[in-house]
Design an enzyme around this catalytic site. Structure first.
Site, PDB file in Angstrom:
ATOM      1  N   HIS A   1       0.840  -1.194   0.000  1.00 49.62           N
ATOM      2  CA  HIS A   1       0.000   0.000   0.000  1.00 49.62           C
ATOM      3  C   HIS A   1       0.880   1.250   0.000  1.00 49.62           C
ATOM      4  O   HIS A   1       1.938   1.266   0.641  1.00 49.62           O
ATOM      5  CB  HIS A   1      -0.909   0.029   1.223  1.00 49.62           C
ATOM      6  CG  HIS A   1      -1.701  -1.228   1.414  1.00 49.62           C
ATOM      7  ND1 HIS A   1      -2.629  -1.668   0.495  1.00 49.62           N
ATOM      8  CD2 HIS A   1      -1.709  -2.139   2.416  1.00 49.62           C
ATOM      9  CE1 HIS A   1      -3.167  -2.796   0.925  1.00 49.62           C
ATOM     10  NE2 HIS A   1      -2.621  -3.100   2.084  1.00 49.62           N
ATOM     11  N   ARG A  54      -1.370  -4.734  -6.200  1.00 48.93           N
ATOM     12  CA  ARG A  54      -1.224  -6.191  -6.215  1.00 48.93           C
ATOM     13  C   ARG A  54       0.039  -6.536  -6.994  1.00 48.93           C
ATOM     14  O   ARG A  54       0.157  -6.231  -8.176  1.00 48.93           O
ATOM     15  CB  ARG A  54      -2.465  -6.821  -6.835  1.00 48.93           C
ATOM     16  CG  ARG A  54      -2.629  -8.309  -6.587  1.00 48.93           C
ATOM     17  CD  ARG A  54      -3.938  -8.832  -7.174  1.00 48.93           C
ATOM     18  NE  ARG A  54      -5.096  -8.260  -6.509  1.00 48.93           N
ATOM     19  CZ  ARG A  54      -6.037  -7.547  -7.123  1.00 48.93           C
ATOM     20  NH1 ARG A  54      -5.948  -7.296  -8.415  1.00 48.93           N
ATOM     21  NH2 ARG A  54      -7.061  -7.069  -6.449  1.00 48.93           N
TER      22      ARG A  54
END
Length: 325
Positions: free
Chosen positions: A105, A200
């Protein structure tokens, strides 16, 4: 304007390719409409999924509307000055029936620049773990972006990732930038910044029911990753009965574990912040003024900043995560 009180919200269920049954069977949220419920969002100000009050006179109102109306009465003066009408925390339960994707993140700066969003620093509390369950947090050796890309492009990414066995009661703090994944067999309570931005990196080549692989964010992740090596990734703490234990403190939240077999009063006068209770074991009655609220495992309660003192009346004992800004 209705007086504020401890708020419980309607659970938001999330279908995930890797989800399982524990939301229903372990947490007792048997009203889940999803066969593969991977996540529930229990307290959320994310614009696409704003929590709705379930209890009391404010039932049906959104967290966003309450924040606009009550402002510092709900979240505290310092919190409102810092975050305005954006609620700063997101509370989830996560059931990994399969490994989640390897992901990262962005921090506040990168998230603001790219997405006009908060970054995502988070923590995990392991509620339940199957035998042999594990997770990934960070790297297992010193490296830089060049070494990372070499391993990634050669198909050896997992060789440089730090794998940890995980058991019930373990805590992992994951600052923005730390590569991670939740492993198969783990049920987790997650406390995080209000953000739904995930890059991802690798998804084990899985496909959905239409045969499509999920999107990867290989390039976006490069600037977000913290390539540093750390000697310890698990948050080490000593469990104490009938005494609060601080397990995480960071600029975005502080979380204590309260495990009690007796009743306890909590004084929040000096916090100038809302407080969230996540009940991870047992049950108790939350007493505030002349009123009360029954709290059971799997419940998440938002205590407004205007309520300075509460008592947690134990029946047979309870364990909660207590978080505030």
């Amino acid at each position: 304007m209705a007086t504020l009180y401890p708020l419980k919200f309607k659970t938001i269920f999330k279908d995930k390719i890797w989800g399982g049954e524990k939301i229903r069977t372990y947490l007792g949220k048997d009203f889940s409409p999803l066969p593969n419920c991977g996540e529930t969002w229990e307290v959320s100000g994310v614009k696409s999924d704003v929590s709705v009050v379930q209890n009391g006179p404010l039932e049906g109102q959104t967290l966003a509307a309450l924040l606009e109306t009550h402002q510092e009465e709900l979240v505290g003066k310092k919190v409102y000055e810092r975050f305005g009408n954006e609620f700063p925390l997101l509370i989830k339960f996560i059931d990994a029936n399969e490994d989640l994707s390897i992901q990262v993140h962005p921090n506040d700066e990168l998230a603001r620049k790219r997405h006009n969003s908060f970054g995502k620093t988070e923590m995990w509390y392991i509620l339940q773990a199957d035998a042999g369950a594990s997770l990934i947090a960070g790297f297992n050796q010193p490296l830089d972006q060049e070494i990372y890309l070499e391993k990634f492009n050669s198909g050896h990414l997992t060789d440089i990732l730090n794998k940890e066995e995980a058991k019930a009661g373990d805590v992992f703090f994951l600052p923005a930038g730390r590569v991670h994944t939740i492993g198969k067999g783990l049920l987790i309570a997650e406390i995080q910044q209000t953000s739904d931005i995930t890059y991802r990196i690798y998804d084990f080549d899985r496909v959905d029911d239409k045969g499509n692989k999920r999107e990867l964010h290989t390039e976006e992740a490069l600037a977000a990753i913290d390539y540093n090596f750390y000697p310890e990734y698990k948050s080490l703490y000593k469990e104490k009965l009938n005494e609060p234990v601080e397990v995480v403190t960071c600029p975005y939240f502080t979380t204590n574990i309260l495990e009690y077999t007796e009743s306890v009063s909590r004084d929040y006068t000096t916090k100038d912040s809302f407080v969230i209770h996540v009940c991870v074991a047992g049950s108790y009655t939350l007493l505030y003024g002349e009123e009360s609220l029954k709290v059971s495992m799997g419940d998440c309660i938002l205590i407004p900043a205007s309520i300075n003192r509460v008592t947690l009346h134990a029946q047979k004992g309870f364990k909660i995560l207590e978080s505030y800004i």
